[in-house]
Design a protein around this motif. Structure first.
Motif, PDB file in Angstrom:
ATOM      1  N   VAL A  50       0.825  -1.217   0.000  1.00 38.46           N
ATOM      2  CA  VAL A  50       0.000   0.000   0.000  1.00 38.46           C
ATOM      3  C   VAL A  50       0.858   1.264   0.000  1.00 38.46           C
ATOM      4  O   VAL A  50       0.799   2.077  -0.922  1.00 38.46           O
ATOM      5  CB  VAL A  50      -0.961   0.011   1.205  1.00 38.46           C
ATOM      6  CG1 VAL A  50      -1.793   1.296   1.221  1.00 38.46           C
ATOM      7  CG2 VAL A  50      -1.876  -1.209   1.172  1.00 38.46           C
ATOM      8  N   VAL A  51       1.649   1.437   1.035  1.00 44.47           N
ATOM      9  CA  VAL A  51       2.414   2.681   1.186  1.00 44.47           C
ATOM     10  C   VAL A  51       3.409   2.868   0.046  1.00 44.47           C
ATOM     11  O   VAL A  51       3.511   3.951  -0.540  1.00 44.47           O
ATOM     12  CB  VAL A  51       3.131   2.699   2.553  1.00 44.47           C
ATOM     13  CG1 VAL A  51       4.007   3.947   2.670  1.00 44.47           C
ATOM     14  CG2 VAL A  51       2.107   2.661   3.680  1.00 44.47           C
ATOM     15  N   THR A  52       4.153   1.801  -0.286  1.00 47.50           N
ATOM     16  CA  THR A  52       5.155   1.919  -1.348  1.00 47.50           C
ATOM     17  C   THR A  52       4.536   2.229  -2.696  1.00 47.50           C
ATOM     18  O   THR A  52       5.078   3.013  -3.486  1.00 47.50           O
ATOM     19  CB  THR A  52       5.974   0.618  -1.445  1.00 47.50           C
ATOM     20  OG1 THR A  52       6.579   0.353  -0.181  1.00 47.50           O
ATOM     21  CG2 THR A  52       7.052   0.733  -2.502  1.00 47.50           C
ATOM     22  N   MET A  53       3.374   1.638  -2.966  1.00 43.04           N
ATOM     23  CA  MET A  53       2.744   1.784  -4.277  1.00 43.04           C
ATOM     24  C   MET A  53       1.787   2.975  -4.358  1.00 43.04           C
ATOM     25  O   MET A  53       1.634   3.574  -5.412  1.00 43.04           O
ATOM     26  CB  MET A  53       1.984   0.502  -4.622  1.00 43.04           C
ATOM     27  CG  MET A  53       2.854  -0.753  -4.631  1.00 43.04           C
ATOM     28  SD  MET A  53       4.130  -0.709  -5.905  1.00 43.04           S
ATOM     29  CE  MET A  53       3.119  -0.715  -7.373  1.00 43.04           C
ATOM     30  N   HIS A  54       1.139   3.309  -3.233  1.00 45.42           N
ATOM     31  CA  HIS A  54       0.062   4.310  -3.292  1.00 45.42           C
ATOM     32  C   HIS A  54       0.207   5.438  -2.270  1.00 45.42           C
ATOM     33  O   HIS A  54      -0.753   6.171  -2.033  1.00 45.42           O
ATOM     34  CB  HIS A  54      -1.282   3.615  -3.069  1.00 45.42           C
ATOM     35  CG  HIS A  54      -1.522   2.470  -4.009  1.00 45.42           C
ATOM     36  ND1 HIS A  54      -1.941   2.652  -5.312  1.00 45.42           N
ATOM     37  CD2 HIS A  54      -1.381   1.134  -3.838  1.00 45.42           C
ATOM     38  CE1 HIS A  54      -2.065   1.466  -5.899  1.00 45.42           C
ATOM     39  NE2 HIS A  54      -1.724   0.534  -5.026  1.00 45.42           N
ATOM     40  N   GLU A  55       1.363   5.542  -1.634  1.00 44.32           N
ATOM     41  CA  GLU A  55       1.621   6.559  -0.616  1.00 44.32           C
ATOM     42  C   GLU A  55       0.803   6.271   0.652  1.00 44.32           C
ATOM     43  O   GLU A  55       0.033   5.323   0.714  1.00 44.32           O
ATOM     44  CB  GLU A  55       1.333   7.968  -1.153  1.00 44.32           C
ATOM     45  CG  GLU A  55       2.202   8.351  -2.335  1.00 44.32           C
ATOM     46  CD  GLU A  55       1.979   9.788  -2.777  1.00 44.32           C
ATOM     47  OE1 GLU A  55       1.032  10.423  -2.286  1.00 44.32           O
ATOM     48  OE2 GLU A  55       2.774  10.268  -3.603  1.00 44.32           O
ATOM     49  N   ILE A  56       0.957   7.114   1.645  1.00 41.23           N
ATOM     50  CA  ILE A  56       0.318   6.890   2.945  1.00 41.23           C
ATOM     51  C   ILE A  56      -1.145   7.351   2.888  1.00 41.23           C
ATOM     52  O   ILE A  56      -1.426   8.502   2.552  1.00 41.23           O
ATOM     53  CB  ILE A  56       1.056   7.661   4.053  1.00 41.23           C
ATOM     54  CG1 ILE A  56       2.506   7.185   4.147  1.00 41.23           C
ATOM     55  CG2 ILE A  56       0.345   7.503   5.386  1.00 41.23           C
ATOM     56  CD1 ILE A  56       3.347   7.965   5.130  1.00 41.23           C
ATOM     57  N   PRO A  57      -2.098   6.478   3.220  1.00 42.05           N
ATOM     58  CA  PRO A  57      -3.509   6.871   3.211  1.00 42.05           C
ATOM     59  C   PRO A  57      -3.807   7.933   4.269  1.00 42.05           C
ATOM     60  O   PRO A  57      -3.160   7.990   5.318  1.00 42.05           O
ATOM     61  CB  PRO A  57      -4.245   5.564   3.539  1.00 42.05           C
ATOM     62  CG  PRO A  57      -3.266   4.478   3.239  1.00 42.05           C
ATOM     63  CD  PRO A  57      -1.915   5.050   3.531  1.00 42.05           C
ATOM     64  N   ILE A  58      -4.783   8.764   3.978  1.00 42.51           N
ATOM     65  CA  ILE A  58      -5.219   9.762   4.953  1.00 42.51           C
ATOM     66  C   ILE A  58      -5.983   9.091   6.084  1.00 42.51           C
ATOM     67  O   ILE A  58      -5.839   9.436   7.245  1.00 42.51           O
ATOM     68  CB  ILE A  58      -6.108  10.824   4.270  1.00 42.51           C
ATOM     69  CG1 ILE A  58      -5.299  11.582   3.212  1.00 42.51           C
ATOM     70  CG2 ILE A  58      -6.690  11.784   5.301  1.00 42.51           C
ATOM     71  CD1 ILE A  58      -6.122  12.565   2.407  1.00 42.51           C
ATOM     72  N   SER A  59      -6.827   8.121   5.715  1.00 45.48           N
ATOM     73  CA  SER A  59      -7.599   7.410   6.727  1.00 45.48           C
ATOM     74  C   SER A  59      -7.851   5.983   6.257  1.00 45.48           C
ATOM     75  O   SER A  59      -7.793   5.695   5.062  1.00 45.48           O
ATOM     76  CB  SER A  59      -8.934   8.110   7.005  1.00 45.48           C
ATOM     77  OG  SER A  59      -9.738   8.100   5.844  1.00 45.48           O
TER      78      SER A  59
END
Length: 243
Positions: A50-59
């Motif tokens: 998730v983080v590596t591919m789509h950045e850190i989610p807001i929520s």
């Protein structure tokens, strides 16, 4: 986020799928895992997928799974600056979770619908409170049914016909039985007119059909008919579908 569990084990020993859906685009990530994987391993998978591919989610919206509710997971998301929304299933019509509707209480609380820490009811008070909740559920369900019925009635306009009337017949119920010389979206929605021979019950009519429709049952629900105001022959040639 949610887990699909109790799946047959794969050759790698996976028996669970971690489903992660983006709320805006509805794109989904499916991560195979084992039900026994520790939360530390899930954290590494989360960072990779998730983080590596789509950045850190807001929520993140997730249920009260022990892995999501753990201190480790909460601390990780707090450090990343992600808000956690620990949600539960909620039935819109009765404005309560299915558990509350069925048992008259929240699953976290032993009695009625009281929150944790509130005074619990016993004896006669419990019976009265439960009765009130049952009445409340019934009233909300009736409101929901009435609302759905009113929406349906806006589109429902059942007509009545007399014996001898000419009606047009909707094609949909017997597509595949008869060809109309055209295909796909160019198919006619109605064909006819056909003569009404008899009223069957309160919402069905028997029609006089030509030989080309001998394989079609000649009794139709009123929703498949509409009034014909012109006494013209069939506008679309009919022919039986070859076997």
């Amino acid at each position: 986020m949610d887990f699909v569990t109790k799946l047959p084990k794969s050759s790698q020993g996976y028996d669970t799928i971690w489903v992660i859906v983006d709320q805006l685009t509805k794109s989904a990530i499916f991560v195979p895992m084992r039900k026994t994987d520790p939360i530390e391993k899930l954290a590494r998978m989360y960072l990779k997928e998730v983080v590596t591919m789509h950045e850190i989610p807001i929520s993140i919206i997730c249920d009260l799974d022990p892995r999501f509710a753990s201190n480790f997971w909460r601390s990780l998301q707090k450090a990343l600056g992600t808000n956690l929304d620990m949600s539960t299933a909620y039935h819109a019509s009765i404005k309560a979770t299915p558990f509350e509707a069925l048992y008259g209480r929240k699953c976290r609380s032993p009695v009625c619908w009281a929150e944790v820490g509130q005074v619990q009811l016993t004896g006669l008070e419990l019976v009265e409170e439960t009765t009130k909740k049952i009445i409340q559920i019934k009233q909300r369900m009736q409101v929901a049914r009435n609302r759905q019925k009113s929406y349906a009635n806006l589109k429902r306009k059942l007509m009545e016909f007399q014996v001898g009337d000419k009606v047009m017949l909707k094609v949909l119920p017997w597509k595949g039985v008869v060809h109309f010389g055209k295909w796909g979206k160019l198919n006619p929605r109605y064909v006819g007119p056909f003569k009404v021979l008899e009223k069957v019950g309160s919402i069905a009519y028997k029609l006089e059909l030509p030989e080309e429709l001998s394989r079609v049952h000649n009794t139709f629900h009123v929703s498949n008919l509409k009034k014909c105001y012109a006494d013209e022959p069939l506008a679309v040639p009919l022919k039986k579908k070859k076997k």
